[in-house]
Write an enzyme that holds these catalytic residues in place. Sequence first.
Site, PDB file in Angstrom:
ATOM      1  CB  ALA A 181      -0.903  -0.007   1.225  1.00  0.00           C
ATOM      2  CB  CYS A 182      -0.325   4.569  -0.703  1.00  0.00           C
ATOM      3  SG  CYS A 182       0.041   6.267  -0.610  1.00  0.00           S
ATOM      4  N   PRO A 183       2.708   4.438   1.052  1.00  0.00           N
ATOM      5  CG  PRO A 183       4.538   5.466   2.105  1.00  0.00           C
ATOM      6  CD  PRO A 183       3.322   4.632   2.384  1.00  0.00           C
TER       7      PRO A 183
END
Lengths: 75, 375
Positions: A13-15
Amino acid sequence: MNAAKVLDVKGLACPMPIVKTKKAMQELESGDILEVQATDQGAKSDLTAWTKSGGHELMQETEENGVLTFWIKKE
Amino acid sequence: MTVKVMTAKEITRKMMNKEELFILDVRNQDAFQDWHIEGEHFGHLNIPYFELLDGVYDILDQLPTDKDIVVVCAKEPSSVMVADMLSEQGVDVAYLQGGMRAWSEHLEPIKVADLNDGGELYQFVRIGKGCLSYMVISDGEAAVIDPTRMVETFTDFADELDAKIIHVIDTHLHADHISGGRNIAENTNATYFLPPKDATEVTYPYQPLEDGKILTVGATTIDIQALYTPGHTIGSTSFIIDEQYLLTGDILFIDSIGRPDLAGKAEDWVTDLRDSLYRRYKELSEDFIVLPAHFMKIEELNEDGTVAERLGQLYVDNHGLNVEDEATFRTLVTENLPPQPNAFDEIRQTNMGKKNPEEDKQREMEIGPNRCAIQ
């Protein structure tokens, strides 16, 4: 497309997708193509924006069975 | 310095109390421009997290030293990363727990009124997305109107007040958010009412909500009277609660009116919309308090955080109610419309029961502002 390196960030997942893409990009030569495979939907707009801000070129992107694939040419 | 956590509820409180807050939004610029947290005294800086991976030195002088700072991203992890980096530089900073996703899902229940015979009317303000839901409570019974998909907020609230939910009502088939109506009705054995003209394709059982129908809540009889007002959808139905509160759904808002193009052709429904706004509502008492299903701007919130206004006042202030010429009105609601809500067709399919996306997918479908109105 002939990628110099394939980066698998599926499930991250982000980042993390961009953190890893940035790192992988540093190891490539100018003109090399990096193939990035991601599943985080947020990566779509973020990778596009990051590519642009870094001066790289997004050659192509596809989406198949929930996997987003980007081909980015290093500046 | 330790990084602090700020919740969507705390930010909502700061907004409603008109406090100062500085928001460092680290999403990409498109996402920020599309939709961000607003407050009368909120400052903003939008720098995408991916431009801060090498350090935050460049933005230190753009951050205030005399205000609370909160870092915001889509889900949370990127804001934690940036907040940690700032903290290492000695900046006192918090991040938004759950990111914009949590902001989009936060509901703030506010009491709108004490009803006759001891009942109460609550408005649930979905501050991040502009959706408004309602609960009528009287003598141990409750009715929920236009609930959003965060169903536990509604069922827990009713439990706390020792009320059993007996009616669940949607004013229309929503296109901007996923209704929690069917889930709440199933979980509580309540009756789920829908306007039949909006429900022709639904895949689950419901009771038709028709013009003139009267529902009661509690032994003290609080009437919920249905009033057929098409225009945003063909079935859109308004309600009059306790002979005073007019729930207008997505037909009439405080500073705007409903758009007729989300479920069909705008041209087909513009006549209905005009008739509902310029005839049906006009026949009602000017002293009715309008309670809509959405707001667009925080300026539409009252001092206490509610979204409510006298019908008579709206006939003075709301531009959409003051277009004399029918052709001009037709142009206003069919041309130059704002962008449609994110995934609006998929949301309609979900609300009909034809699609059953996973929760994460539902969240994604609802991202962004509601965009149900025309100013």
